[in-house]
Motif scaffolding. Sequence first.
Motif, short mmCIF file in Angstrom:
data_model
loop_
_atom_site.label_atom_id
_atom_site.label_comp_id
_atom_site.label_asym_id
_atom_site.label_seq_id
_atom_site.Cartn_x
_atom_site.Cartn_y
_atom_site.Cartn_z
N ARG A 134 9.40 -2.53 -7.67
CA ARG A 134 10.54 -2.24 -8.74
C ARG A 134 11.36 -3.86 -9.12
O ARG A 134 12.32 -3.54 -9.97
N ASP A 135 12.36 -4.29 -7.65
CA ASP A 135 13.57 -5.44 -8.02
C ASP A 135 12.36 -6.41 -8.94
O ASP A 135 13.01 -6.97 -9.80
N ALA A 136 11.62 -6.45 -8.52
CA ALA A 136 10.69 -7.98 -9.20
C ALA A 136 10.17 -7.31 -10.30
O ALA A 136 10.44 -8.14 -11.47
N ASN B 235 8.44 4.78 -6.31
CA ASN B 235 8.48 5.21 -5.82
C ASN B 235 8.54 5.54 -4.51
O ASN B 235 8.70 6.26 -4.28
N GLY B 236 7.48 5.13 -4.32
CA GLY B 236 7.02 4.80 -2.27
C GLY B 236 6.44 6.27 -2.25
O GLY B 236 6.48 6.58 -1.05
N LYS B 237 5.54 6.71 -3.31
CA LYS B 237 4.23 6.99 -2.91
C LYS B 237 3.76 6.94 -1.77
O LYS B 237 2.54 6.09 -1.98
N PRO B 238 3.67 7.51 -1.00
CA PRO B 238 2.50 7.40 0.79
C PRO B 238 0.99 7.11 0.64
O PRO B 238 0.51 6.69 1.23
N THR B 239 0.23 7.92 -0.90
CA THR B 239 -0.79 7.93 -0.67
C THR B 239 -1.56 7.33 -2.05
O THR B 239 -2.33 7.45 -2.76
N ILE B 240 -0.89 6.08 -2.58
CA ILE B 240 -1.31 4.86 -3.57
C ILE B 240 -2.29 4.20 -3.18
O ILE B 240 -2.56 4.56 -2.08
N GLN B 241 -3.54 4.29 -3.38
CA GLN B 241 -4.97 3.74 -3.17
C GLN B 241 -3.97 1.69 -3.21
O GLN B 241 -3.12 0.95 -3.73
N ILE B 242 -4.46 1.96 -1.87
CA ILE B 242 -3.98 0.21 -1.07
C ILE B 242 -4.37 -1.12 -2.21
O ILE B 242 -3.78 -1.99 -2.23
N GLY B 243 -5.69 -0.95 -2.65
CA GLY B 243 -6.03 -1.73 -3.50
C GLY B 243 -6.05 -1.97 -4.46
O GLY B 243 -5.34 -3.67 -5.28
N LYS B 244 -5.06 -0.91 -5.43
CA LYS B 244 -4.50 -1.71 -6.20
C LYS B 244 -3.11 -1.32 -6.15
O LYS B 244 -2.52 -2.74 -6.74
N ALA B 245 -2.43 -1.22 -5.31
CA ALA B 245 -1.60 -1.85 -4.78
C ALA B 245 -1.16 -3.33 -4.89
O ALA B 245 -0.21 -3.75 -4.70
N PHE B 246 -2.19 -3.88 -3.74
CA PHE B 246 -2.49 -5.50 -3.37
C PHE B 246 -2.68 -5.65 -4.41
O PHE B 246 -1.88 -6.86 -5.10
N GLN B 247 -3.27 -5.39 -5.74
CA GLN B 247 -3.21 -5.66 -7.42
C GLN B 247 -2.22 -5.81 -7.49
O GLN B 247 -1.80 -7.16 -8.20
N VAL B 248 -0.64 -4.62 -7.73
CA VAL B 248 0.11 -5.06 -8.13
C VAL B 248 0.66 -6.12 -7.77
O VAL B 248 1.79 -6.92 -8.17
N LEU B 249 1.22 -5.88 -6.28
CA LEU B 249 1.97 -7.18 -5.15
C LEU B 249 1.58 -8.84 -5.59
O LEU B 249 2.19 -8.84 -5.75
N GLU B 250 0.49 -9.29 -6.08
CA GLU B 250 -0.45 -9.93 -6.15
C GLU B 250 0.31 -10.40 -7.75
O GLU B 250 0.81 -11.12 -8.31
#
Length: 82
Positions: free
Chosen positions: A11-13, A40-55
């Motif tokens: 969110r900050d980025a 919002n820190g939902k613990p069941t998000i898809q890790i692949g998509k999370a990595f995609q967003v972070l990168e």
Amino acid sequence: MDVKIIGRLVRDARKRQKFTQAEAAGYLNVGTRFLSDLENGKPTIQIGKAFQVLEGIGFKILIVPKANLKLIRHVEDHLNAG
């Protein structure tokens, strides 16, 4: 590190880059709902998509075994100094 911290980082980025959630989601090729859940820190998000967003938003993902304390301390010291 937990999901809530990752959500805050994303969110900050996003806000520093002056993107709305909808703009960032489109740019990152994920749904607005997914980005909202991640932020919002939902613990069941898809890790692949999370990595995609972070990168995509400018983070480098580094996974280090806990046994490598020297490297972990170096990274933490560097992050805390900045």
